[in-house]
Write a protein that holds these residues in place. Structure first.
Motif: not given
Length: 342
Positions: A29, A32-33, A36-37
């Motif tokens: 997680d 993934t974050a 995205a950032s």
């Protein structure tokens, strides 16, 4: 917090990824974050003309020495100490690098990825070395760092190993050989090691020797000699290049250094870890907008070079900037670690 001094007298915290002040979440997680950032940040940058971005950075960097070190980097590389400062994280920056601008820069997805890269390389090397230490309880341990400046990834490998196999490390002589054209980075690395080995610190009681060799990775004879001597002494040998050879070296240089690291004796296993600049569209676009001489060869590129040198990619971890790989010599008689090359 353990600290050490640079040759210029600047006191800096010593990065210890087992300390919550430096550790980053690395679960699926969190990765993934971070991706995205990073993508969102790159899209925002892409909407601004390059010349305006450079003008803004130049103006901001006048009041932010950490940002200035990146903006004014020469020859396509960032020096070892500036790279190290980026990896401290926004809450651990000492004066004069703790201005609001520098703290925001240190919290950016790009710099967080650099910190996570260090953490992943140290964990990959530790995972591979545990079984080697268990198999031979008295052999010396020789850790080679290629173009790693302060060699902080190697020091953190020792910290992790000391938590997992303290008696196994205390029973043997340990050598860290840093091969780097830079001098200031390795000098701080040696000071950091002394601080870590002091009473009450993370490596207290270990017998560790730190040696710096001025090194041009386009001429790997020095590396070949170090490897040969280490093997002749019966040492367990591991090499790493976090933010170094695999990211900036030419294919010819990477191949030559891997061949120098490939064991000449059947059954001998030399662990190699390092970071490889990703080869996706977002990363290539980011590289083209800056002056750094990165080579976006990606996993496919390092797999091809490793195979030619007698290694295979056994594991890989990822960040938006790079893939971190564990390479092992190809040996059909040796047990293989589970592969996760994705």
């Amino acid at each position: 917090m353990t600290c050490a001094s640079t040759v210029q007298g600047q006191r800096l915290p010593v990065i210890d990824i087992t300390d919550p002040r430096f550790a980053l979440p690395a679960d699926a997680d969190a990765i993934t974050a971070l991706f995205a950032s990073y993508v969102a940040d790159e899209r925002r940058r892409a909407r601004v003309p390059t010349f305006i971005t450079r003008m803004i950075l130049a103006l901001a960097s006048r009041r932010a020495p950490l940002l200035r070190s990146v903006v004014s980097a020469r020859s396509g590389f960032l020096d070892g100490l500036s790279t190290y400062l980026l990896k401290l994280g926004p809450d651990n920056l000492p004066p004069p690098f703790n201005s609001e601008i520098d703290r925001r820069f240190a919290a950016s997805p790009h710099v967080v990825s650099m910190r996570l890269k260090l953490q992943q390389v140290a964990h990959l090397q530790t995972r591979a070395l545990v079984s080697e230490l268990d198999a031979d309880g008295t052999a010396p341990l020789h850790l080679i760092n290629l173009g790693g400046g302060t060699a902080i990834d190697t020091l953190n490998t020792l910290i992790l190993l000391n938590q997992l196999r303290r008696q196994a490390l205390a029973a043997r002589n340990i050598t860290i050989s840093v091969l780097d054209i830079d001098r200031d980075g390795p000098q701080f690395g040696a000071a950091a090691l002394r601080a870590l080995c002091a009473h009450g610190s993370a490596l207290e009681g270990l017998r560790v020797r730190f040696v710096h060799y001025p090194y041009d990775w386009n001429e790997p004879a020095c590396l070949a000699g170090i490897v040969e001597n280490a093997i002749m002494s019966g040492a367990i040998v591991a090499a790493s290049s976090e933010g170094g050879l695999f990211e900036y070296g030419t294919d010819a240089a990477v191949l030559a250094n891997l061949r120098a690291l490939c064991p000449r004796v059947h059954g001998q296993k030399i662990v190699v870890t390092g970071s490889v600049t990703r080869d996706d569209e977002a990363r290539r676009r980011s590289i083209s907008a800056h002056s750094f001489a990165l080579v976006p060869r990606g996993l496919a590129g390092i797999e091809a070079l490793a195979s030619r040198a007698g290694f295979s990619v056994e594991r890989a971890e990822t960040t938006p900037l790079s893939d971190q790989v564990l390479l092992l010599p190809v040996d059909p008689t040796a047990p293989r670690l589970p592969s996760c090359n994705g």
